[in-house]
Design a protein around this motif. Structure first.
Motif, PDB file in Angstrom:
ATOM      1  N   THR A 126      26.039  46.432  71.726  1.00 41.94           N
ATOM      2  CA  THR A 126      27.351  47.184  71.032  1.00 41.94           C
ATOM      3  C   THR A 126      27.699  48.391  71.820  1.00 41.94           C
ATOM      4  OG1 THR A 126      26.567  46.384  68.895  1.00 41.94           O
ATOM      5  CG2 THR A 126      28.012  48.124  68.992  1.00 41.94           C
ATOM      6  N   ALA A 127      29.059  48.535  71.826  1.00 40.64           N
ATOM      7  CA  ALA A 127      29.587  49.820  72.513  1.00 40.64           C
ATOM      8  C   ALA A 127      30.302  50.517  71.275  1.00 40.64           C
ATOM      9  CB  ALA A 127      30.677  49.540  73.652  1.00 40.64           C
ATOM     10  N   PHE A 128      30.079  51.931  71.503  1.00 39.67           N
ATOM     11  CA  PHE A 128      30.797  52.764  70.291  1.00 39.67           C
ATOM     12  C   PHE A 128      31.691  53.815  71.064  1.00 39.67           C
ATOM     13  CE2 PHE A 128      26.669  51.868  68.866  1.00 39.67           C
ATOM     14  CZ  PHE A 128      26.751  51.358  67.453  1.00 39.67           C
ATOM     15  N   VAL A 129      32.968  53.589  70.820  1.00 34.87           N
ATOM     16  CA  VAL A 129      34.011  54.362  71.317  1.00 34.87           C
ATOM     17  C   VAL A 129      34.688  55.452  70.613  1.00 34.87           C
ATOM     18  CG1 VAL A 129      36.286  53.969  72.711  1.00 34.87           C
ATOM     19  CG2 VAL A 129      34.592  52.506  72.591  1.00 34.87           C
ATOM     20  N   SER A 130      34.702  56.571  70.743  1.00 36.82           N
ATOM     21  CA  SER A 130      35.516  57.754  70.121  1.00 36.82           C
ATOM     22  C   SER A 130      36.683  58.084  70.663  1.00 36.82           C
ATOM     23  CB  SER A 130      34.527  59.038  70.441  1.00 36.82           C
ATOM     24  OG  SER A 130      33.221  58.802  70.030  1.00 36.82           O
ATOM     25  N   ASN A 131      37.535  57.998  69.433  1.00 33.82           N
ATOM     26  CA  ASN A 131      39.170  57.848  69.981  1.00 33.82           C
ATOM     27  C   ASN A 131      39.368  59.256  69.186  1.00 33.82           C
ATOM     28  OD1 ASN A 131      39.891  55.335  70.824  1.00 33.82           O
ATOM     29  ND2 ASN A 131      39.487  54.569  68.770  1.00 33.82           N
ATOM     30  N   TYR A 132      39.742  60.111  70.431  1.00 37.40           N
ATOM     31  CA  TYR A 132      40.083  61.515  70.031  1.00 37.40           C
ATOM     32  C   TYR A 132      41.676  61.547  69.509  1.00 37.40           C
ATOM     33  CZ  TYR A 132      41.208  66.618  70.589  1.00 37.40           C
ATOM     34  OH  TYR A 132      41.486  67.802  70.584  1.00 37.40           O
ATOM     35  N   GLY A 133      42.466  61.058  70.147  1.00 41.17           N
ATOM     36  CA  GLY A 133      43.766  60.992  69.649  1.00 41.17           C
ATOM     37  C   GLY A 133      43.945  60.479  68.100  1.00 41.17           C
ATOM     38  N   GLY A 134      43.372  59.168  68.091  1.00 43.03           N
ATOM     39  CA  GLY A 134      43.428  58.304  66.899  1.00 43.03           C
ATOM     40  C   GLY A 134      42.554  59.051  65.629  1.00 43.03           C
ATOM     41  N   LEU A 137      36.624  55.822  65.016  1.00 42.70           N
ATOM     42  CA  LEU A 137      35.631  55.406  65.815  1.00 42.70           C
ATOM     43  C   LEU A 137      35.590  53.791  65.992  1.00 42.70           C
ATOM     44  CD1 LEU A 137      32.413  55.305  67.099  1.00 42.70           C
ATOM     45  CD2 LEU A 137      31.827  54.859  64.500  1.00 42.70           C
ATOM     46  N   ALA A 138      35.670  53.100  67.064  1.00 44.56           N
ATOM     47  CA  ALA A 138      35.563  51.744  67.238  1.00 44.56           C
ATOM     48  C   ALA A 138      34.326  51.289  67.754  1.00 44.56           C
ATOM     49  CB  ALA A 138      36.770  51.236  68.153  1.00 44.56           C
ATOM     50  N   VAL A 139      33.868  50.115  67.159  1.00 44.72           N
ATOM     51  CA  VAL A 139      32.638  49.316  67.385  1.00 44.72           C
ATOM     52  C   VAL A 139      32.775  47.953  67.988  1.00 44.72           C
ATOM     53  CG1 VAL A 139      30.277  48.759  66.724  1.00 44.72           C
ATOM     54  CG2 VAL A 139      31.961  50.510  65.387  1.00 44.72           C
ATOM     55  N   LEU A 140      32.454  47.943  69.380  1.00 45.88           N
ATOM     56  CA  LEU A 140      32.807  46.632  70.096  1.00 45.88           C
ATOM     57  C   LEU A 140      31.749  45.896  70.523  1.00 45.88           C
ATOM     58  CD1 LEU A 140      35.131  48.865  70.744  1.00 45.88           C
ATOM     59  CD2 LEU A 140      35.830  47.335  72.808  1.00 45.88           C
ATOM     60  N   PRO A 141      31.462  44.544  70.046  1.00 43.53           N
ATOM     61  CA  PRO A 141      30.606  43.844  70.710  1.00 43.53           C
ATOM     62  C   PRO A 141      30.499  43.706  72.290  1.00 43.53           C
ATOM     63  CG  PRO A 141      31.557  42.698  68.922  1.00 43.53           C
ATOM     64  CD  PRO A 141      32.299  43.855  69.406  1.00 43.53           C
ATOM     65  N   ILE A 142      29.151  43.643  72.738  1.00 42.15           N
ATOM     66  CA  ILE A 142      29.254  43.501  74.130  1.00 42.15           C
ATOM     67  C   ILE A 142      28.663  42.044  74.148  1.00 42.15           C
ATOM     68  CG2 ILE A 142      27.983  44.059  76.397  1.00 42.15           C
ATOM     69  CD1 ILE A 142      27.792  47.034  75.323  1.00 42.15           C
ATOM     70  N   ASN A 143      29.304  41.094  75.235  1.00 37.38           N
ATOM     71  CA  ASN A 143      28.800  39.635  75.226  1.00 37.38           C
ATOM     72  C   ASN A 143      27.543  39.624  76.331  1.00 37.38           C
ATOM     73  OD1 ASN A 143      30.701  38.577  73.623  1.00 37.38           O
ATOM     74  ND2 ASN A 143      32.402  39.173  75.208  1.00 37.38           N
ATOM     75  N   ALA A 144      26.962  38.382  76.493  1.00 34.82           N
ATOM     76  CA  ALA A 144      25.783  38.509  77.515  1.00 34.82           C
ATOM     77  C   ALA A 144      26.124  38.512  79.029  1.00 34.82           C
ATOM     78  CB  ALA A 144      25.202  37.004  77.033  1.00 34.82           C
ATOM     79  N   ASP A 200      24.222  48.442  62.654  1.00 33.28           N
ATOM     80  CA  ASP A 200      23.759  47.313  62.847  1.00 33.28           C
ATOM     81  C   ASP A 200      24.101  46.749  64.128  1.00 33.28           C
ATOM     82  OD1 ASP A 200      23.240  44.292  63.042  1.00 33.28           O
ATOM     83  OD2 ASP A 200      23.821  43.993  60.502  1.00 33.28           O
ATOM     84  N   ALA A 201      23.292  46.725  65.045  1.00 32.42           N
ATOM     85  CA  ALA A 201      23.774  46.291  66.558  1.00 32.42           C
ATOM     86  C   ALA A 201      23.941  44.973  66.799  1.00 32.42           C
ATOM     87  CB  ALA A 201      22.471  46.821  67.500  1.00 32.42           C
ATOM     88  N   LYS A 202      23.315  44.020  66.029  1.00 33.05           N
ATOM     89  CA  LYS A 202      23.590  42.693  66.291  1.00 33.05           C
ATOM     90  C   LYS A 202      24.992  42.251  65.640  1.00 33.05           C
ATOM     91  CE  LYS A 202      18.685  41.087  65.768  1.00 33.05           C
ATOM     92  NZ  LYS A 202      17.541  40.192  65.140  1.00 33.05           N
ATOM     93  N   ALA A 203      25.452  42.764  64.747  1.00 33.39           N
ATOM     94  CA  ALA A 203      26.638  42.334  64.109  1.00 33.39           C
ATOM     95  C   ALA A 203      27.718  43.206  64.517  1.00 33.39           C
ATOM     96  CB  ALA A 203      26.767  42.531  62.633  1.00 33.39           C
ATOM     97  N   SER A 204      27.403  44.539  65.494  1.00 25.09           N
ATOM     98  CA  SER A 204      28.361  45.600  65.914  1.00 25.09           C
ATOM     99  C   SER A 204      29.117  46.179  64.758  1.00 25.09           C
ATOM    100  CB  SER A 204      29.435  44.987  67.030  1.00 25.09           C
ATOM    101  OG  SER A 204      28.546  44.492  68.120  1.00 25.09           O
ATOM    102  N   THR A 205      28.526  46.371  63.371  1.00 27.91           N
ATOM    103  CA  THR A 205      29.122  47.052  62.402  1.00 27.91           C
ATOM    104  C   THR A 205      28.387  48.464  62.159  1.00 27.91           C
ATOM    105  OG1 THR A 205      27.825  45.882  60.883  1.00 27.91           O
ATOM    106  CG2 THR A 205      29.841  44.976  61.684  1.00 27.91           C
TER     107      THR A 205
END
Length: 376
Positions: A126-134, A137-144, A200-205
């Motif tokens: 899982t990647a956690f991205v912080s949007n300063y302008g927006g 927080l966005a939570v993105l799954p990372i594939n294998a 929840d790193a597995k679900a990326s939530t």
């Protein structure tokens, strides 16, 4: 995972990289703003014995690939694309084990404008991205295979603060994983809060923790956050007041308690305009460093057994507007990225005193704002 681990992750590059280690050479990555001829992400080879950085590669990205993070496996690198449109952007790159060079994999939206920070959980899922302008927080799954999937979760923050120019709406500035990977701490410059989420790193939530936030002094402007190696204490850059807050952490609930707030970081005789930026702790946990843009210094503090801070020195950084900086994983060198003087300066660090000595080495990079090392 503290800010040091977020922007300086220890990784393995296989036998060929081990050979580089024996020669004293290591791989470094630099994120930049797309101004003054910057090509995107820069790759350097650091010669530890000589204390020098030599360019290896530049990877084209015209969307200001500012903040970077390395996957725990060491196989992938990620950049936020701060200059993307209002939906934001994140890019994934494969790292060549033999050379450290990058190859673009794919990109995804960060679901918000001005993405300024990215962190990867310890499982690498899982990647956690912080949007300063927006302000989100966005939570993105990372594939294998290291590619990014579309965001599986997001959290929109809201609010204003007493600083009318800088706290007019939510500005999410960083998301830092706890040492146990169970919580993520999200700094909002506007609301003067660290929001705390269960991961929840597995679900990326994510979902709000039982203690969902901690507040600091109004108008202080939380920015970057880091954990002490012992996991008991944490430290927060307060950008707008050029100060640092010291917090203790409950490992069971993830809750934070402020034990020292608004610790001054500027030189005593400085009277100009300043905003603080980045914060790191040395590998031994004895010293804390915080960058100041305007004073153009690194504030150096000794860390007591109770987690509290004692000022040691103010180190001029030999450049203009020091943003992110790196303490190498061995604790011997400090690299400071200067956004407005287009250079990275290299310092030797005294591990006993915590003080720095400028080596005279200054590397030219257009608008560098993040520097990380791929260490073995």
């Amino acid at each position: 995972m503290n800010q040091l681990r977020n922007c300086i992750l220890g990784i393995s590059f296989g036998l060929s990289m081990a050979a580089q280690a024996q020669s004293g050479k290591e791989i470094m990555y630099v994120g930049t703003y797309s101004v003054r001829g910057s090509e995107g992400v820069y790759v350097f080879e650091f010669d530890r014995a000589a204390g020098t950085m030599q360019p290896l590669q530049s990877v084209s990205n015209a969307k200001s690939p500012s903040f970077l993070a390395i996957h725990p496996s060491g196989k992938y690198l990620y950049s936020v694309n701060e200059g993307a449109d209002k939906l934001g952007g994140v890019s994934a790159y494969a790292i060549d084990k033999a050379t450290g060079k990058l190859q673009f994999l794919n990109g995804q939206s960060s679901l918000g404008g001005g993405p300024c920070h990215i962190s990867i959980d310890q499982t690498g899922k899982t990647a956690f991205v912080s949007n300063y302008g927006g302000g989100s927080l966005a939570v993105l799954p990372i594939n294998a295979d290291g590619t990014l999937s579309a965001a599986a979760d997001s959290v929109q923050d809201a609010g204003t603060g007493p600083n009318e120019k800088r706290q007019e709406k939510a500005h999410v500035h960083s998301a830092t994983l706890a040492p146990d990977n169970r919580f993520v701490y999200v700094a909002d410059l506007t609301t003067d809060k660290l929001n705390i989420f269960d991961v929840d790193a597995k679900a990326s939530t994510v979902k709000p923790a039982s203690t969902p936030y901690v507040s600091v002094k109004p108008g202080s402007g939380p920015r970057h956050f880091t954990f002490h190696p012992n996991g008991k204490y944490a430290y927060l850059v307060e950008e707008l007041t050029s100060t640092v807050a010291v917090l203790s952490r409950n490992p069971k609930t993830g809750a934070l308690t402020v034990i020292e707030d608004n610790v001054k970081t500027l030189p005593a005789d400085f009277t100009g305009q300043n905003t603080s930026a980045d914060i790191h702790i040395d590998p031994s946990g004895k010293f804390l460093y915080q960058s100041n843009r305007g004073a153009n210094t690194l504030a150096i503090f000794a860390i007591g057994n109770d987690g509290k801070l004692t000022k040691v020195a103010d180190q001029p950084t030999e450049g203009k507007t020091p943003r992110n900086f790196l303490i190498d994983p061995k604790g011997d060198f400090v690299f400071v990225a200067h956004q407005d003087s287009d250079n990275i300066t290299i310092f030797k660090r005294d591990q006993k005193s915590g003080k720095l000595t400028y080596t005279g080495q200054s590397v030219k990079v257009p608008a560098p704002v993040c520097v990380i090392m791929a260490s073995r």
